[in-house]
Design a protein around this motif. Structure first.
Motif: not given
Lengths: 362, 586
Positions: B535-555
């Motif tokens: 959540i903190f270390v991967s910003g913008g384009v360099t996202t990981t699978l869990p981070k992308q899932m998290w963003d989608d789940m919130i939105l």
């Protein structure tokens, strides 16, 4: 051993049997234990002795047969109502309870009042000479001390029958001998009925009123120690208890019509009736003597003889064992007193025994 | 030293550094010092600084005390963590007991029903609960079909507790189990021959002996729950905000480092205080399965009280068991526990499986049951550059993390096994520390450090962060095989002419290979499923699978998430089953 009139046995095992799938752990077995008797189940591992013990304790359900305690059928009684004491090989002391709490446990289960409980625990611990350690935890004790706690925990509630499953198996030799004397004393002082399991024949001979020798899931022979030692009823019994020289052969008759046993090692006279056409002759090493050289034709004709070479001398402190290799490859053991003159290795010797000293078994 | 002084005849030898076994832990010590201790210490330092002047100041802590909202969040966090830990222990104990009684082979198979949920991604599990608990979710459909009332289970405390307990239950069971299997079965037999009925034997002998495991499970579930944010953020409402969420808000929206540091300090101090309390009562060494040392003799008042209570429980339950047996027959008691176990295992496993049909839905909504089936959402996933690049990055970072963690952790485990007894405690505690410190604290600390080093939004930064978190798992996996390794084999190899390195290469490594590969796979899973650091270390384009899932789940929840969940679940389960197999055969 005594001539007392027959009393009701304390424990009767009547046709108990147990199998695990295709493996027979215990053939149908009958066993009577008299009140106050010390009976040992002796046998090699896998002989069924531990199974029999667990069946008596109620830890394992039998396939068939009954268990009677004081004449009552207890076969289906759950373990905790059976009034049996069991001393485990690895003590099975409760690690979270102190010595006195461990010993008090069975009394607590029986609803004993606090004051009486404390007194009886005290007495039991005094009996095994551990009253000074009663606030310790089991792991703070040595192996011998732990075993004595286990004994106290068992004797304290005076169960009808006390079972002991190789209780000294985890101790070293010196301590084991010491504990044997201790157990003997406890048995004498408490007059408890004890069924004891061991694979150690010396222990069995030292402790028991009677020995029940087991092999291949069944009872091989039951009797007082002296009887089993002097009159084994099978080659297994002779071989398992004490040292034996065993010659297998066919029963024949001598020219004079005396029965004798023809074996690869020679033809031997024997006393008594033969058990069948084939038999084994058992001679204990202490009944053999060495004949350094035949005494000019006056050798007693009634003696059995085997000749061979000295293959090994085994010094054991109180005796020396001479191993003689016979021409047919068999080895005969002779026991010599410590002051006897020893033969040299490789020396040709003759060992001999009186026919009445040997026992013929099937 | 004094010996050398009394023997002057021996020429003084020059001091040479000796490469004792402790040196093997050096890479781990160095790595954790820089990327774990330093950032956490820095973060705590920030909480004591005035943001403008940099002078020592307690402003952040005063604000914490004086603003109502924060105290309320603190209270909620404690309440939820405590309830979660308690419920996990109570629900998990019978399951652990049941597993402990099974024969070894069968237990090995049944335990997978706990191990798989344990490693299943929190995001996947939480996503599944959103489908199950929602207003139009599975449970409400069932309830409506049966003519029942509408159940309000999402975005409230019930939802959070269901999700939290579901997340923590496997951890509780897996922590209790080793202690329970270590209890000598003969003690129960002994209690039986001494006259204790089964119910009494359980309370007086088995239960007290299982307590160290229960305490350890309570500790771990409580600490893990304290720093949790996925479940409360997605299943809770405004009134279930927990401390870790507050930290995220402070950093991401306010960039208030000082206050975030104070919140992190609060989390950390609570976690450490819990550990300290645990150590005082049980001894931390019992976490590694060693027998607890007990202070004082058998006269402690607390102990007396405990034994007295157990006595009462024993008498009561023995009477109850007898009564039940008399009324319902002996069969009921024998079926009660298996029946409960089945229900609990369904609770553990079933929700995740709900994701499967949703992933293959033909609908654009998360309807259950789906109106039709198709692979549309997998196609969406596979044709999305964002998802694919996140997936590839997750694989790459996880692979690198696993490699580094296994090497560093494996060497540390070797040091643990070979070092002198007095060093072992320190090695053990240090390597496990990242597991005790709440992840959110580590993540925020790393964010601050990486911002200065220019490592934010880089794969290297992600890998380093994940390695810190994966290290304890790799360390434990290797330490476990080394524990049962017979070091006399190395002595034997030495007497046969092998030097230390040869013995290691030809004897030790082949024998502990299974554990090493398992360490690699566990570290892989840890990284692959990691969200907090990402959540903190991967910003913008360099996202990981869990981070992308998290963003989608919130939105916006969508069926693509279900497809991704299935991918994540399948990858993790496959790796996990491989690791378990190796661990067993190794």
């Amino acid at each position: 051993m005594t001539d007392a009139p027959p009393r009701q046995p304390k424990l009767v095992v009547d046709g108990l049997a147990k199998s695990y799938g295709p493996v027979v752990a215990l053939e149908p077995t009958r066993l009577d234990v008299q009140p106050g008797e010390f009976l040992t189940l002796l046998g090699p591992s896998g002989s069924g002795k531990t199974t029999l013990l667990q069946l008596i304790a109620g830890l394992v359900e039998p396939d068939a047969g009954r268990i009677l305690i004081d004449g009552r059928d207890e076969t289906r009684t759950p373990v905790h109502r059976r009034d049996i004491g069991l001393v485990f090989q690895h003590y099975a002391l409760f690690p979270h309870l102190t010595v006195s709490e461990n010993v008090g446990f069975p009394l607590r289960m029986r609803g004993c009042r606090a004051r009486a409980l404390a007194e009886r625990v005290e007495a039991a611990l005094a009996m095994v000479r551990l009253d000074h350690l009663k606030e310790r935890f089991p792991r703070e004790l040595s192996g011998g001390q732990q075993q004595r706690v286990a004994l106290a925990r068992c004797f304290v509630y005076q169960p009808s029958v006390i079972l002991m499953d190789e209780p000294l198996g985890a101790l070293d030799k010196k301590l084991r001998e010491h504990m044997q004397i201790e157990i003997k004393r406890l048995h004498r002082e408490s007059a408890a009925t004890i069924v004891y399991v061991t694979h150690d024949q010396e222990e069995a001979l030292a402790l028991s009123d009677r020995i029940c020798l087991m092999n291949h899931a069944r009872v091989e022979q039951t009797g007082v120690p002296q009887e089993i030692y002097a009159h084994p009823r099978s080659a297994f019994a002779a071989d398992f208890i004490g040292l034996s020289n065993i010659f297998r052969g066919r029963v024949e008759r001598s020219a004079e019509g005396r029965p004798l046993l023809a074996t690869p090692a020679g033809r031997f006279l024997f006393d008594g009736a033969a058990p069948g056409a084939e038999a084994s002759l058992v001679v204990r090493p202490e009944h053999l003597t060495l004949e350094a050289e035949p005494k000019n034709g006056v050798a007693a004709p009634a003696l059995n003889r085997v000749a061979g070479e000295v293959a090994e001398l085994v010094y054991a402190g109180s005796e020396t064992r001479v191993l003689i290799a016979l021409p047919d490859g068999a080895v005969v053991t002779v026991r010599l007193a410590p002051d006897a003159a020893l033969p040299r290795l490789g020396q040709p010797v003759t060992a001999c025994w009186r026919p009445e000293a040997a026992v013929l078994v099937p | 030293m004094s010996l050398a002084a009394t023997v002057p005849a021996v020429p003084a030898r020059r001091w040479r550094p000796r490469f004792g076994p402790l040196w093997l832990a050096a890479p781990g010590f160095a790595f954790l010092a820089v990327f774990f201790l330093l950032p956490v210490a820095q973060l705590l330092g920030l909480s004591l600084e005035d943001p403008q002047t940099g002078a020592l100041s307690a402003t952040a802590y005063l604000r914490l005390l004086h603003v109502d909202v924060y105290l309320r969040v603190l209270g909620i966090t404690f309440r939820i963590a405590t309830l979660t830990a308690l419920a996990s222990l109570l629900l998990g104990y019978p399951l652990a007991y049941w597993l402990a009684q099974l024969p070894d082979r069968r237990r090995g198979r049944m335990i997978l029903l706990v191990v798989v949920p344990f490693w299943t991604s929190y995001l996947v599990k939480t996503f599944a609960w959103m489908i199950v608990l929602g207003r139009t979710g599975l449970l409400n459909r069932v309830s409506a079909a049966l003519g029942g009332p509408e159940l309000d289970l999402l975005h409230n405390e019930a939802g959070v507790l269901i999700g939290m307990v579901h997340a923590m239950l496997p951890l509780a069971v897996l922590t209790m189990l080793p202690v329970m299997t270590g209890i000598d079965r003969r003690l129960g037999q002994a209690a039986g021959t001494l006259g204790a009925a089964p119910a009494r034997s359980f309370w007086l002998v088995w239960f007290p002996l299982s307590m160290p495991g229960v305490a350890a499970a309570g500790l771990l579930t409580f600490i893990s729950s304290l720093g949790f944010f996925i479940v409360p953020a997605l299943l809770g409402g405004r009134h279930q905000t927990m401390l870790a969420q507050l930290v995220i808000v402070q950093i991401q929206e306010m960039l208030n480092w000082g206050f975030a540091g104070a919140l992190a300090a609060l989390l950390l101090v609570t976690a450490l205080a819990t550990c300290w309390l645990y150590d005082r009562v049980f001894g931390l060494s019992s976490l590694s399965g060693e027998p607890p040392r007990r202070r004082g003799g058998g006269r402690g008042l607390l102990r007396r009280l405990g034994l007295g209570l157990l006595g009462l429980a024993a008498t009561a339950s023995a009477a109850l068991a007898e009564a039940v047996a008399r009324i319902a027959g002996p069969g009921l008691r024998r079926r009660l526990l298996p029946g409960y176990v089945v229900l609990l295992l369904v609770f553990l496993v079933a929700p995740t499986l709900v994701v499967l049909p949703i992933a293959f839905t033909s609908s654009h909504f998360l309807e259950f049951p789906p109106p039709g089936y198709g692979t549309h959402w997998f196609e969406v996933y596979l044709s999305s550059p964002v998802w694919i690049s996140a997936t590839l990055r997750s694989f790459g970072v996880a692979f690198a993390t696993a490699l580094i963690a296994t090497v560093i952790g494996g060497l540390g485990a070797l040091a643990l096994a070979r070092a002198r007894a007095r060093w072992r405690g320190a090695v053990f505690a240090f390597f496990l520390a990242p597991m005790i410190v709440p992840r959110i604290v580590i993540a925020v600390g790393l964010f601050y450090l990486f911002a200065k080093l220019g490592l934010v939004a880089t794969n290297l930064g992600l890998t380093i962060g994940h390695t810190v978190l994966a290290l304890p798992f790799a360390f434990i996996a290797v330490a476990a095989v080394l524990k049962s390794y017979d070091w006399r084999l190395n002595q034997a190899a030495a007497t046969l002419g092998a030097n230390g390195l040869q013995a290691l290469r030809l004897v030790t490594v082949p024998l502990i290979k299974g554990g090493v590969v398992a360490a690699f796979l566990f570290a892989f899973i840890t990284s692959f499923d990691e969200l907090t650091v990402a959540i903190f270390v991967s910003g913008g384009v360099t996202t990981t699978l869990p981070k992308q899932m998290w963003d989608d789940m919130i939105l916006q929840l969508n069926p693509t998430l279900a497809a991704v969940s299935v991918v994540v679940f399948v990858v993790i389960t496959a790796v996990l089953l491989g690791a378990e197999r190796l661990r067993r055969s190794g």
